[in-house]
Design an enzyme around this catalytic site. Structure first.
Site, PDB file in Angstrom:
ATOM      1  N   GLY A   1      65.831  37.111  44.315  1.00 36.78           N
ATOM      2  CA  GLY A   1      64.883  37.630  45.493  1.00 36.78           C
ATOM      3  C   GLY A   1      64.708  38.559  45.929  1.00 36.78           C
TER       4      GLY A   1
ATOM      5  N   GLY B   1      63.166  40.146  48.185  1.00 34.48           N
ATOM      6  CA  GLY B   1      62.999  40.373  49.273  1.00 34.48           C
ATOM      7  C   GLY B   1      63.135  41.846  49.420  1.00 34.48           C
ATOM      8  N   VAL B   2      63.425  41.633  51.162  1.00 38.89           N
ATOM      9  CA  VAL B   2      64.213  43.236  51.511  1.00 38.89           C
ATOM     10  C   VAL B   2      65.909  44.018  51.347  1.00 38.89           C
ATOM     11  N   ILE B   3      66.154  42.386  50.928  1.00 44.69           N
ATOM     12  CA  ILE B   3      68.168  42.729  50.740  1.00 44.69           C
ATOM     13  C   ILE B   3      68.242  43.391  49.222  1.00 44.69           C
TER      14      ILE B   3
ATOM     15  N   GLU C   1      62.508  36.938  40.946  1.00 47.09           N
ATOM     16  CA  GLU C   1      61.610  36.292  42.088  1.00 47.09           C
ATOM     17  C   GLU C   1      60.926  34.788  42.200  1.00 47.09           C
TER      18      GLU C   1
ATOM     19  N   SER D   1      70.401  36.994  47.519  1.00 49.27           N
ATOM     20  CA  SER D   1      69.030  37.693  48.670  1.00 49.27           C
ATOM     21  C   SER D   1      68.058  36.775  48.442  1.00 49.27           C
TER      22      SER D   1
ATOM     23  N   GLY E   1      67.541  35.435  51.778  1.00 41.76           N
ATOM     24  CA  GLY E   1      66.412  35.667  53.139  1.00 41.76           C
ATOM     25  C   GLY E   1      68.084  34.438  53.806  1.00 41.76           C
TER      26      GLY E   1
ATOM     27  N   ALA F   1      67.105  44.630  63.952  1.00 40.80           N
ATOM     28  CA  ALA F   1      68.249  43.897  64.924  1.00 40.80           C
ATOM     29  C   ALA F   1      67.226  45.156  66.210  1.00 40.80           C
TER      30      ALA F   1
ATOM     31  N   HIS G   1      52.291  70.876  61.213  1.00 44.29           N
ATOM     32  CA  HIS G   1      52.163  71.581  60.008  1.00 44.29           C
ATOM     33  C   HIS G   1      53.029  72.451  59.038  1.00 44.29           C
TER      34      HIS G   1
HETATM   35  P1  FAD Z   1      74.271  38.817  64.371  1.00 41.85           P
HETATM   36  O1  FAD Z   1      74.196  40.373  64.217  1.00 41.85           O
HETATM   37  O2  FAD Z   1      74.258  38.136  63.335  1.00 41.85           O
HETATM   38  O3  FAD Z   1      75.316  39.548  65.117  1.00 41.85           O
HETATM   39  C1  FAD Z   1      75.993  37.423  65.273  1.00 41.85           C
HETATM   40  C2  FAD Z   1      77.409  37.621  65.771  1.00 41.85           C
HETATM   41  O4  FAD Z   1      77.797  36.634  66.754  1.00 41.85           O
HETATM   42  C3  FAD Z   1      78.716  37.964  64.917  1.00 41.85           C
HETATM   43  O5  FAD Z   1      79.025  39.306  65.181  1.00 41.85           O
HETATM   44  C4  FAD Z   1      79.033  36.388  64.928  1.00 41.85           C
HETATM   45  O6  FAD Z   1      80.361  36.472  64.750  1.00 41.85           O
HETATM   46  C5  FAD Z   1      78.874  36.535  66.262  1.00 41.85           C
HETATM   47  N1  FAD Z   1      79.031  35.012  66.620  1.00 41.85           N
HETATM   48  C6  FAD Z   1      78.552  34.069  65.954  1.00 41.85           C
HETATM   49  N2  FAD Z   1      79.195  32.646  66.420  1.00 41.85           N
HETATM   50  C7  FAD Z   1      79.677  32.703  67.523  1.00 41.85           C
HETATM   51  C8  FAD Z   1      80.143  31.596  68.217  1.00 41.85           C
HETATM   52  N3  FAD Z   1      80.587  29.977  67.698  1.00 41.85           N
HETATM   53  N4  FAD Z   1      81.473  32.593  68.718  1.00 41.85           N
HETATM   54  C9  FAD Z   1      81.404  33.451  68.338  1.00 41.85           C
HETATM   55  N5  FAD Z   1      80.895  34.580  68.395  1.00 41.85           N
HETATM   56  C10 FAD Z   1      80.083  34.306  67.550  1.00 41.85           C
HETATM   57  N6  FAD Z   1      68.156  44.605  60.280  1.00 41.85           N
HETATM   58  C11 FAD Z   1      67.282  45.841  60.563  1.00 41.85           C
HETATM   59  O7  FAD Z   1      66.566  45.918  62.001  1.00 41.85           O
HETATM   60  N7  FAD Z   1      66.703  46.925  59.438  1.00 41.85           N
HETATM   61  C12 FAD Z   1      68.115  47.000  59.176  1.00 41.85           C
HETATM   62  O8  FAD Z   1      67.373  47.806  58.235  1.00 41.85           O
HETATM   63  C13 FAD Z   1      68.656  45.946  58.263  1.00 41.85           C
HETATM   64  N8  FAD Z   1      69.331  45.433  57.339  1.00 41.85           N
HETATM   65  C14 FAD Z   1      70.262  44.975  56.914  1.00 41.85           C
HETATM   66  C15 FAD Z   1      70.709  44.986  55.698  1.00 41.85           C
HETATM   67  C16 FAD Z   1      71.426  43.422  55.103  1.00 41.85           C
HETATM   68  C17 FAD Z   1      72.038  43.685  53.921  1.00 41.85           C
HETATM   69  C18 FAD Z   1      71.649  42.629  56.351  1.00 41.85           C
HETATM   70  C19 FAD Z   1      72.034  40.968  55.919  1.00 41.85           C
HETATM   71  C20 FAD Z   1      70.834  42.619  57.402  1.00 41.85           C
HETATM   72  C21 FAD Z   1      69.865  43.652  57.606  1.00 41.85           C
HETATM   73  N9  FAD Z   1      69.516  43.691  58.604  1.00 41.85           N
HETATM   74  C22 FAD Z   1      68.711  44.631  58.670  1.00 41.85           C
HETATM   75  C23 FAD Z   1      69.057  42.534  59.695  1.00 41.85           C
HETATM   76  C24 FAD Z   1      69.434  42.493  60.561  1.00 41.85           C
HETATM   77  O9  FAD Z   1      71.967  42.623  60.588  1.00 41.85           O
HETATM   78  C25 FAD Z   1      70.105  41.648  62.287  1.00 41.85           C
HETATM   79  O10 FAD Z   1      68.665  40.752  62.170  1.00 41.85           O
HETATM   80  C26 FAD Z   1      70.526  41.603  62.822  1.00 41.85           C
HETATM   81  O11 FAD Z   1      72.321  42.118  63.131  1.00 41.85           O
HETATM   82  C27 FAD Z   1      71.178  40.392  64.122  1.00 41.85           C
HETATM   83  O12 FAD Z   1      70.847  40.729  65.244  1.00 41.85           O
HETATM   84  P2  FAD Z   1      71.699  39.453  66.080  1.00 41.85           P
HETATM   85  O13 FAD Z   1      72.525  40.282  67.277  1.00 41.85           O
HETATM   86  O14 FAD Z   1      70.714  38.498  66.055  1.00 41.85           O
HETATM   87  O15 FAD Z   1      73.475  38.857  65.286  1.00 41.85           O
HETATM   88  P1  NAI Z   2      63.559  38.302  52.285  1.00 44.52           P
HETATM   89  O1  NAI Z   2      63.551  37.001  53.436  1.00 44.52           O
HETATM   90  O2  NAI Z   2      63.330  39.273  52.723  1.00 44.52           O
HETATM   91  O3  NAI Z   2      63.179  37.735  51.133  1.00 44.52           O
HETATM   92  C1  NAI Z   2      64.238  36.909  50.351  1.00 44.52           C
HETATM   93  C2  NAI Z   2      63.420  37.093  49.162  1.00 44.52           C
HETATM   94  O4  NAI Z   2      63.976  35.711  48.117  1.00 44.52           O
HETATM   95  C3  NAI Z   2      61.994  36.508  49.110  1.00 44.52           C
HETATM   96  O5  NAI Z   2      61.204  36.945  48.505  1.00 44.52           O
HETATM   97  C4  NAI Z   2      61.524  34.655  48.604  1.00 44.52           C
HETATM   98  O6  NAI Z   2      60.885  34.604  48.011  1.00 44.52           O
HETATM   99  C5  NAI Z   2      62.963  34.976  47.882  1.00 44.52           C
HETATM  100  N1  NAI Z   2      63.614  33.712  46.917  1.00 44.52           N
HETATM  101  C6  NAI Z   2      63.545  32.574  48.255  1.00 44.52           C
HETATM  102  N2  NAI Z   2      64.393  31.824  47.289  1.00 44.52           N
HETATM  103  C7  NAI Z   2      64.206  32.167  45.618  1.00 44.52           C
HETATM  104  C8  NAI Z   2      64.810  31.103  45.177  1.00 44.52           C
HETATM  105  N3  NAI Z   2      65.266  30.106  45.255  1.00 44.52           N
HETATM  106  N4  NAI Z   2      64.697  32.020  43.754  1.00 44.52           N
HETATM  107  C9  NAI Z   2      64.195  33.212  43.994  1.00 44.52           C
HETATM  108  N5  NAI Z   2      63.855  33.500  44.732  1.00 44.52           N
HETATM  109  C10 NAI Z   2      63.717  33.249  45.664  1.00 44.52           C
HETATM  110  O7  NAI Z   2      65.081  37.902  52.061  1.00 44.52           O
HETATM  111  P2  NAI Z   2      66.423  39.111  52.162  1.00 44.52           P
HETATM  112  O8  NAI Z   2      65.933  39.991  51.249  1.00 44.52           O
HETATM  113  O9  NAI Z   2      67.985  37.939  51.769  1.00 44.52           O
HETATM  114  O10 NAI Z   2      66.937  39.643  53.238  1.00 44.52           O
HETATM  115  C11 NAI Z   2      67.559  38.566  54.497  1.00 44.52           C
HETATM  116  C12 NAI Z   2      66.602  39.306  55.710  1.00 44.52           C
HETATM  117  O11 NAI Z   2      67.438  40.488  56.746  1.00 44.52           O
HETATM  118  C13 NAI Z   2      65.159  40.097  55.187  1.00 44.52           C
HETATM  119  O12 NAI Z   2      64.352  38.476  56.213  1.00 44.52           O
HETATM  120  C14 NAI Z   2      65.391  41.042  56.907  1.00 44.52           C
HETATM  121  O13 NAI Z   2      64.667  39.762  58.264  1.00 44.52           O
HETATM  122  C15 NAI Z   2      66.571  41.406  56.965  1.00 44.52           C
HETATM  123  N6  NAI Z   2      66.914  42.899  56.908  1.00 44.52           N
HETATM  124  C16 NAI Z   2      66.672  43.832  57.158  1.00 44.52           C
HETATM  125  C17 NAI Z   2      65.995  44.927  56.201  1.00 44.52           C
HETATM  126  C18 NAI Z   2      65.753  45.851  56.777  1.00 44.52           C
HETATM  127  O14 NAI Z   2      64.886  45.816  57.924  1.00 44.52           O
HETATM  128  N7  NAI Z   2      65.685  46.690  56.294  1.00 44.52           N
HETATM  129  C19 NAI Z   2      67.155  45.139  55.073  1.00 44.52           C
HETATM  130  C20 NAI Z   2      67.875  43.303  54.728  1.00 44.52           C
HETATM  131  C21 NAI Z   2      67.667  42.517  55.584  1.00 44.52           C
END
Ligand code: FAD
Ligand code: NAI
Length: 480
Positions: A192, A194-196, A215, A284, A286, A335, A459
């Site tokens: 994948g 994507g972003v991660i 990918e 990674s 999605g 987030a 600047h």
């Molecule tokens: P979450 O952060 O997923 O929180 C949901 C919470 O609900 C969890 O703590 C879980 O334990 C709790 N929960 C679930 N079900 C229950 C239940 N039934 N009872 C009690 N608790 C429960 N986004 C950005 O904007 N910028 C970034 O740089 C960025 N980097 C990322 C990097 C990675 C590696 C990953 C995986 C994601 C990244 N994201 C980033 C995406 C971002 O983390 C998510 O979009 C965001 O956390 C979503 O917020 P949320 O509040 O919807 O849910």
């Molecule tokens: P993603 O949606 O960004 O990328 C997933 C990639 O995997 C895509 O390019 C897709 O075509 C590919 N893919 C899907 N199935 C596949 C398969 N079977 N084989 C090979 N490739 C495949 O998802 P990712 O990177 O897991 O991140 C999840 C989400 O977390 C992001 O969409 C984003 O919303 C959030 N995130 C945001 C960050 C930020 O804002 N900087 C950083 C990291 C995550």
């Protein structure tokens, strides 16, 4: 015992904890149910973002960038550094300390705003008149019944896994394991691009791993403007990330144990079979919405075919006093998107009329250089049949960028052909995550490209490239 609240938020990620704080600020009696436990077994607030997402990934990105800079980025400045080495444990400890500080910060904010943190799993059990009934299932002790006048579901998302490829977060990892490798793998495969995949692939590549990204899509970064995606692919390949696009993943074989390995079988874009061995694999591909164990049906709710909770433009579910926000509903899984929805929902509960323009939500990929955009890209405008003009300015022609050795990339502005309204801004370059904020403000205020062009920018600064791109829409960039 039955607990009663004006608002119960389920989930304390950025969507949920911000919704809880805003609701409390507005004078409501608020509880937030959260079950997250950190690796030390302690209950923690902050959700995916603070524990295993945005915050720890940015900490490792910064550490790995510093390492690479010390190793390769200083010579051009006339600085010689010898014996640069990595202490992975220290690097991970620093990341974990930041996570602890941030999650404890939310505990403080909950206390400050008198928000009750209910530790455990929350689920719906039914309705009683207007009130919603929930059950709190703590790890220990009695289950408790909670009555809520309003509920905000903010249960977030979890990593999507490949069918038949169990994630052990040692050899086969999702984001959780990929943020905690105890050593730098010699060879790392990422499924994948994507972003991660790009962010964490970059981290481990900078620290010395040989990284191959597989990918499925035939093109790179499909969500970006095509010019940015093309530039990014060129730069990342030059940095040493290796990409195979258009692949079909087949069997994944794991040789477990210490010094184990992972073999990924795949077909390339021409249908030719390959396999690749590595020390670790990051999957990674999605994320999927998380509604596990919520028993939505108890209150007459159901998920859509993709697992999301259906909501209208104002995050209302089909039950009037139950809302859903963040990753568990439609829209980008970001987030700041969840946070804005959380604020807006809390305000709607007290009768205010907030508005959230989804077209003005910025996207950032924290690679080096960073990629950031807001609004529409060229392909989207073409599909809409909207006539537009393009202004583009390279960082190569920006004095500050040259001084910082950050000349890669450009700013591109798309403006309406007739009205000159800014329709989209696309940046690839150092500090794009901060530069995009100006574009967001401009678009929120429906600015024209001329508005940006006529604003005095400091600047020398990278932000001058934004102004120059705006000038370039009128074909009158001054420094190009
Ligand atoms: P979450 O952060 O997923 O929180 C949901 C919470 O609900 C969890 O703590 C879980 O334990 C709790 N929960 C679930 N079900 C229950 C239940 N039934 N009872 C009690 N608790 C429960 N986004 C950005 O904007 N910028 C970034 O740089 C960025 N980097 C990322 C990097 C990675 C590696 C990953 C995986 C994601 C990244 N994201 C980033 C995406 C971002 O983390 C998510 O979009 C965001 O956390 C979503 O917020 P949320 O509040 O919807 O849910
Ligand atoms: P993603 O949606 O960004 O990328 C997933 C990639 O995997 C895509 O390019 C897709 O075509 C590919 N893919 C899907 N199935 C596949 C398969 N079977 N084989 C090979 N490739 C495949 O998802 P990712 O990177 O897991 O991140 C999840 C989400 O977390 C992001 O969409 C984003 O919303 C959030 N995130 C945001 C960050 C930020 O804002 N900087 C950083 C990291 C995550």
């Amino acid at each position: 015992m039955s607990l009663e609240f004006d608002v119960v938020v389920i989930g304390a990620g950025p969507g949920g904890y911000i919704a809880a704080i805003r609701a409390a600020q507005l004078g409501l009696k608020v509880a937030c149910i959260e079950k997250w436990k950190n690796p030390a077994g302690k209950n923690a607030l902050g959700g995916t973002c603070l524990n295993v997402g945005c915050i720890p990934s940015k900490a490792l990105l910064a550490s790995s960038e510093s390492y690479e800079h010390a190793k390769h980025g200083l010579e051009g400045h006339g600085i010689t550094v010898k014996d640069v080495s990595i202490d992975i444990k220290k690097m991970l400890d620093r990341k974990d300390a930041i996570v602890s500080k941030m999650t404890q910060g939310i505990e403080f904010l909950f206390r400050k705003n008198k928000i009750t943190w209910l530790k455990g799993h929350g689920r719906f059990i039914g309705r009683e008149g207007e009130a919603v009934r929930l059950e709190l299932q703590p790890d220990e002790g009695e289950y408790e019944i909670i009555q809520a006048r309003n509920v905000i579901i903010a249960t977030g998302s979890k990593a999507r896994h490949l069918p038949n490829v169990p994630v052990d977060n040692v050899l086969v990892c999702d984001n959780e394991g990929a943020l905690a490798f105890d050593s730098v793998p010699k060879k790392l495969t990422v499924i994948g691009a994507g972003v991660i995949g790009l962010e964490l692939g970059s981290v481990w590549r900078r620290l010395g791993a040989e990284v191959t990204v597989l990918e499925m899509a035939p093109s790179f970064l499909g969500g970006c403007d095509a010019a940015v995606a093309k530039e990014a692919e060129k730069i990342f390949r030059k940095q040493g990330l290796s990409f195979e696009l258009g692949v079909k993943i087949g069997e994944v074989k794991v040789a477990a144990g210490k010094g184990g390995s992972v073999t990924v079988h795949y077909e390339d874009a021409n249908g030719k079979a390959h396999s690749i061995d590595s020390d670790r694999l990051i999957v990674s591909i999605g994320r999927v919405p998380n509604t596990e164990g919520l028993t939505l049906d108890a209150v007459g709710l159901a998920t859509d075919e993709r697992g999301f909770i259906p909501v209208d433009d104002e995050c209302r579910t089909s039950v009037p006093n139950i809302y859903a926000i963040g990753d568990v509903v439609r829209g980008p899984m970001l987030a700041h998107k969840g946070e804005e929805e959380g604020v807006a929902v809390a305000e709607r509960i007290v009768g205010q009329k907030p508005h959230l323009d989804y077209n003005c939500i910025p996207y950032v990929i924290y690679t080096s250089p960073e990629i950031a955009w807001v609004g529409k890209n060229e392909a989207q405008l073409k599909a809409e049949g909207r006539a537009y003009r393009v202004g583009q300015f390279p960082f190569m022609a920006n004095g500050r960028a040259l001084g910082m050795m950050a000349a890669d990339g450009f700013v591109k502005i798309l403006a309406d052909e007739k009205t000159d309204e800014v329709l989209g801004v696309h940046i690839i370059g150092a500090g794009a995550s901060d530069l995009i904020a100006e574009a967001v403000v401009a678009m929120e205020f429906k600015a024209s490209s001329e508005d940006i062009a006529r604003i005095c920018h400091p600047h020398p600064s990278m932000s001058e490239a934004v102004r120059e791109a705006a000038l370039a829409v009128e074909k009158r960039a001054l420094n190009m």
